[in-house]
Design a protein around this motif. Structure first.
Motif, PDB file in Angstrom:
ATOM      1  N   PRO A 102       1.885  -1.943  -0.314  1.00  0.00           N
ATOM      2  CA  PRO A 102       2.907  -1.262   0.490  1.00  0.00           C
ATOM      3  C   PRO A 102       4.330  -1.604   0.051  1.00  0.00           C
ATOM      4  N   VAL A 103       4.551  -2.862  -0.346  1.00  0.00           N
ATOM      5  CA  VAL A 103       5.891  -3.265  -0.781  1.00  0.00           C
ATOM      6  C   VAL A 103       6.262  -2.543  -2.070  1.00  0.00           C
ATOM      7  N   ILE A 104       5.328  -2.487  -3.023  1.00  0.00           N
ATOM      8  CA  ILE A 104       5.566  -1.760  -4.276  1.00  0.00           C
ATOM      9  C   ILE A 104       5.830  -0.286  -3.982  1.00  0.00           C
ATOM     10  N   SER A 105       5.086   0.266  -3.034  1.00  0.00           N
ATOM     11  CA  SER A 105       5.274   1.670  -2.667  1.00  0.00           C
ATOM     12  C   SER A 105       6.685   1.910  -2.140  1.00  0.00           C
ATOM     13  N   TRP A 106       7.171   1.001  -1.299  1.00  0.00           N
ATOM     14  CA  TRP A 106       8.506   1.175  -0.732  1.00  0.00           C
ATOM     15  C   TRP A 106       9.596   1.030  -1.792  1.00  0.00           C
ATOM     16  N   THR A 107       9.395   0.119  -2.758  1.00  0.00           N
ATOM     17  CA  THR A 107      10.395   0.016  -3.832  1.00  0.00           C
ATOM     18  C   THR A 107      10.390   1.286  -4.681  1.00  0.00           C
TER      19      THR A 107
END
Length: 392
Positions: free
Chosen positions: A248-253
């Motif tokens: 999810p963090v990679i997706s948001w970046t």
């Protein structure tokens, strides 16, 4: 919000500020060069700084608040260095197309969960060894800087050693204060008056598509961002005990990159160096309260983005030796902890040592940085060792 106020600490606030100071001052010149290579004028360069500041600020603040862990994001410094050398002959709208293309690839990597699965295959000692290798040069920079600016760096180092013994939570605050006082004392008293007080302005430019640029620049931008930034970024979180979901963090970046690419936000990713400042014990003894440093970094990044050229001018006052020494001193504890975690297990020690040495060497194959190869070589050594052990 009441919980945030209860968890607030001055040491975490300072950790966030130091992370922003180090992040901006250490590589903003590379961003300037990347923007100029893309054909940006002065107004567009300010737009880049504003877009990058806003992107990092929003992702740091809200992801840290949501996951209650110090999720520190950054612009892709190796990506910016790649752009400096790769955008010749590419028009500015085509460069925007490159940013959008790389952002889509990052977003798809996060949404698919592929990156999270890959990172689960990496043993913790190997990840710690790689991270120690990434941070190692920052520890050395303290003493490299001491050679060229002996009194400033020696003052900062002695301040750290003394304050670490008596007030360890605020050691980096005292180091920062000592450095600032020293620089002001030996500088022209009018240096602050030369800083312009202006607010940046976002400039939107639509993307244009050039297949050669997408493959020749966009794909390498994606690869170096994932291998040189996100892999060490995950290692920082894991080695500090934070099990924040990676995908999810990679997706948001990736999503943030996609939204801000037309304004100059070329690539966002997990931070490694600045994240280590916010995730270690120097930030706070209690890991559950270290997320405050992520909120702090987010606020300071937002201010930096809004202020644009004013903040860049402010950071330019501090000499490179001070910034290098501040980063290195702030990371000493993290380097030591990761070396201990990497080498403590006899079974994994040799593989971890290989991962550390490959990363420190700075070798680059096919344009992919040494952090990736450090993990790959370490895992290969570990697999061979396990096979040999079973065979015997």
């Amino acid at each position: 919000m009441r919980q945030v106020f209860n968890d607030f600490s001055l040491s975490a606030l300072v950790a966030g500020f130091v992370a922003v100071l180090v992040g901006f001052a250490s590589s903003v010149s590379i961003v300037f060069q990347a923007a100029q290579a893309a054909g940006a004028d002065s107004h567009i360069i300010v737009s880049w700084i504003m877009a990058l500041g806003l992107g990092m600020g929003l992702t740091c603040f809200f992801l840290s608040l949501w996951y209650r862990s110090p999720v520190i994001t950054a612009w892709s410094t190796p990506g910016a260095a790649l752009l400096v050398t790769s955008l010749g002959g590419v028009s500015y709208p085509e460069a925007i197309g490159v940013f959008v293309f790389a952002a889509i690839l990052i977003l798809l990597t996060g949404v698919s969960g592929l990156f999270d699965k890959l990172m689960r295959w990496v043993p913790l000692p190997i990840a710690c060894a790689m991270l120690a290798g990434v941070l190692f040069k920052f520890g050395l920079s303290v003493f490299d800087s001491m050679e060229s600016d002996t009194f400033l760096v020696s003052t900062m180092l002695v301040t750290y050693l003394v304050s670490k013994s008596f007030v360890p939570r605020y050691a980096i605050l005292f180091v920062l204060m000592a450095g600032v006082v020293f620089v002001i004392a030996r500088s022209d008293s009018s240096m602050m008056s030369s800083i312009p007080l202006t607010i940046g302005e976002l400039v939107w430019v639509g993307p244009e598509w050039n297949l050669g640029a997408l493959i020749g620049v966009g794909l390498p931008l994606y690869i170096v961002t994932m291998t040189s930034q996100n892999i060490p970024g995950v290692a920082v979180m894991r080695s500090s005990g934070f099990q924040t979901p990676v995908s999810p963090v990679i997706s948001w970046t990736g999503f943030t990159s996609l939204v801000l690419a037309p304004f100059g936000g070329f690539a966002f990713n997990l931070a490694a160096i600045t994240a280590a400042i916010c995730a270690g014990e120097e930030c706070h003894k209690d890991p559950k309260r270290r997320y405050i440093s992520g909120l702090s970094a987010g606020i300071f990044y937002l201010i930096a983005g809004l202020a644009g050229s004013s903040v860049v001018a402010l950071f330019s006052i501090f000499p490179h030796t001070m910034i290098a020494a501040l980063a290195g001193i702030a990371l000493l504890g993290t380097i030591g902890a990761n070396l201990k975690n990497a080498m403590s297990d006899d079974t994994n020690r040799e593989a971890a040592l290989v991962a550390f040495l490959v990363t420190v060497s700075g070798v680059s194959f096919f344009g992919i940085a040494s952090a990736f190869w450090g993990i790959l070589f370490g895992v290969i050594c570990l697999l061979i060792s396990n096979v040999s052990f079973k065979a015997s």
